[in-house]
Scaffold this active site. Structure first.
Site, mmCIF file in Angstrom:
data_model
loop_
_atom_site.group_PDB
_atom_site.id
_atom_site.type_symbol
_atom_site.label_atom_id
_atom_site.label_comp_id
_atom_site.label_asym_id
_atom_site.label_seq_id
_atom_site.Cartn_x
_atom_site.Cartn_y
_atom_site.Cartn_z
ATOM 1 N N LYS A 1 1.010 -1.433 0.143
ATOM 2 C CA LYS A 1 0.401 -0.299 -0.406
ATOM 3 C C LYS A 1 0.683 1.045 0.555
ATOM 4 C CE LYS A 1 -3.585 -2.342 0.646
ATOM 5 N NZ LYS A 1 -3.711 -3.472 0.843
HETATM 6 C C1 LIG Z 1 -3.833 -4.489 0.013
HETATM 7 C C2 LIG Z 1 -4.099 -5.547 -0.039
HETATM 8 C C3 LIG Z 1 -3.344 -6.817 -1.242
HETATM 9 C C4 LIG Z 1 -4.726 -7.262 -2.092
HETATM 10 O O1 LIG Z 1 -3.997 -5.904 -2.938
HETATM 11 P P1 LIG Z 1 -5.750 -5.713 -4.114
HETATM 12 O O2 LIG Z 1 -5.388 -4.620 -4.263
HETATM 13 O O3 LIG Z 1 -6.433 -4.521 -2.888
HETATM 14 O O4 LIG Z 1 -5.802 -6.795 -4.747
HETATM 15 C C5 LIG Z 1 -2.716 -8.115 -1.510
HETATM 16 N N1 LIG Z 1 -1.842 -7.769 0.109
HETATM 17 C C6 LIG Z 1 -1.090 -7.254 0.546
HETATM 18 C C7 LIG Z 1 -0.369 -7.728 1.817
HETATM 19 C C8 LIG Z 1 -2.382 -5.981 1.020
HETATM 20 O O5 LIG Z 1 -2.461 -4.698 1.722
#
Ligand SMILES: *Cc1c(COP(=O)(O)O)cnc(C)c1O
Length: 495
Positions: A113
């Protein structure tokens, strides 16, 4: 280039309007009205650039109205040494002859993120200036863990922004809760909500749509915006790292320019893999996009049958950031594959809201089959993959990344396509230390932050600094409210 709404393409927005507003009025998502193509020779040129320069190059293609100097300033701040623990920012690590891991967790909160949430505040505050917005933006976030901390770190002490994060009291890991409750910064607020993620999420949505609250706040000089992955300002920075990973493979001599690669992504809200799709549409040589799910495999079913059906049990898994049954960003894919048919997209989304289900046209099905492969990993398979990767390759991966590695193995076994594949690794193994320790065979787990030391001892890898330093940080936030009282919590925060 302008931005359109997926549900009403007659509406037209500048990039700054789309980013500041987040979501279109009728509920649609903002999308560029023409996808830019990578210019001839771009990948060769990107090969010699830093990550920051690659970000400026790629984002510039989507952001008329933002100057190169402006974007350079943002990239240096967002991806500089004060924020990321490696100058590569998003390093590509060789796992074996044809498997490369794109590590997206070297930022301040140790999850992918950060790649977008370090950039979004710069894009958003610049957008406010371009829109001549006088008010202060108040970002509201409901989080199941990673987004909340990522957004807090991104927006902390950013001028003319306030940020309030709600998390479900019993729905986040101990480390995730510590990360949020110790958050620093003068413009931040953190509050637990009694209930699960849905309670927090529903509460935040209610605040967004409360007209009286909106007016009240506007008089006091505030307006709400969102930092979740439906904001275009979060999708765009993610396109950068897929293109960057190709440039890295070129630099490492793993491929020749023009070779097609596969990209395998652990998926929840479909934001991360959507960015890979856009990169492919821009002309990045990509063969298959491999969509990896956990037991909440609504996307596996959709991509293989064309039927999206959220009427199914919800499982709590060891990869909680992918525990999701409504993948919001899929709407953007449907918009492109339907030939920008906003009426059809609106119809699918109305069916989803009313019945939790829709089936796409044969034309869309055929394109989906061509573009994507899909699979899922059970809890046992995820843990076994972590154990095997550690024993065989001495590579420690987190639970989400393990889902992707397992699905890639399934894919290769099923169709024999063994071309070079980039696997997106979305979190540091230390963030989900308990499941990782169990997977490598440790049974007597220590609690809380002591887990970090335990995993460091077992693996010989030091815990990332932002997590290791948690034990020295003071808890700043201890509020916990019933979901009916979230509005009061926001008012208190802004008073
Ligand atoms: C948010 C997240 C995901 C999923 O990502 P999307 O963009 O929602 O598909 C996968 N792994 C981690 C560690 C995340 O924080």
């Amino acid at each position: 280039m302008y931005y359109r709404s997926t549900r009403d393409k007659s509406l037209r927005y500048t990039p700054a309007q789309a980013i500041a507003q987040g979501l279109s009025r009728e509920g649609g998502l903002f999308v560029p009205d023409a996808l830019p193509k990578l210019p001839e020779g771009a990948l060769e040129r990107l090969k010699g650039m830093t990550y920051q320069q690659r970000a400026v190059y790629v984002m510039g293609l989507y952001l008329p109205g933002f100057s190169e100097a402006e974007l350079t300033g943002f990239a240096e701040k967002a991806y500089g040494p004060a924020k990321f623990d490696t100058p590569d920012v998003a390093p590509v690590r060789k796992v074996d002859e044809n498997t490369y891991c794109l590590e997206l967790w070297h930022g301040p909160t140790c999850a992918f993120k950060d790649m977008a949430l370090q950039m979004l505040p710069h894009l958003l505050t610049a957008s406010l200036v371009k829109n001549e917005e006088q008010r202060t933006v108040c970002i509201l976030v409901a989080t199941s863990g990673d987004t909340g901390k990522g957004a807090l770190e991104g927006f902390k002490d950013v001028d003319r922004t306030r940020i309030m994060v709600f998390y479900p009291k019993d729905g986040v890991s101990e480390i995730q809760e510590m990360q949020m409750r110790t958050q620093e910064g003068d413009n931040v607020g953190v509050c637990a909500v009694v209930g699960n993620f849905d309670d927090a999420q529903t509460g935040v949505k209610r605040l967004f749509s409360d007209e009286a609250l909106r007016e009240n706040l506007s008089e006091r000089g505030y307006f709400f915006s969102s930092a979740n992955s439906i904001n275009w300002g979060r999708v765009l920075p993610q396109i950068v790292y897929y293109i960057s990973s190709y440039a890295e493979l070129l630099r490492q001599g793993a491929i020749r320019n023009g070779d097609k690669i596969n990209i395998c992504v652990p998926t929840g809200n479909f934001g991360n893999i959507l960015a890979a799709f856009y990169a492919k549409e821009m002309g990045l040589p990509v063969n298959k996009l491999i969509c990896a799910s956990n037991s909440n495999n609504v996307l596996t079913d959709f991509l293989t049958t064309g039927i999206y059906d959220r009427n199914r049990p919800f499982y709590t898994t060891v990869s909680p950031s992918m525990d999701i049954l409504i993948s919001s960003n899929l709407e953007r894919l449907l918009y492109v594959l339907s030939g920008e048919d906003d009426a059809l997209v609106s119809d699918y989304m109305a069916q989803l809201a009313a019945n939790g289900r829709y089936e796409v046209s044969d034309g869309i099905k055929a394109q989906v089959r061509e573009l994507f492969a899909a699979g899922f990993s059970t809890e046992d398979e995820t843990k076994q993959t972590i154990g095997k990767m550690w024993r065989d390759k001495h590579y420690l991966i987190d639970t989400h990344s393990a889902v992707a590695f397992h699905v890639l193995e399934q894919y290769r076994a099923a169709c024999g396509d063994d071309r070079v594949t980039v696997v997106a690794s979305t979190a540091s193994p230390f963030k989900f230390g308990d499941a990782v320790l169990e997977s490598v065979g440790v049974t007597d787990l220590r609690g809380g932050v002591a887990l970090l030391d335990q995993l460091a001892e077992v693996s010989g890898i030091p815990a990332p600094k932002p997590l290791a330093s948690l034990k020295d940080k003071a808890l700043r936030f201890d509020a916990c409210v019933e979901k009916e009282n979230m509005e009061q919590a926001v008012l208190d925060f802004l008073s």
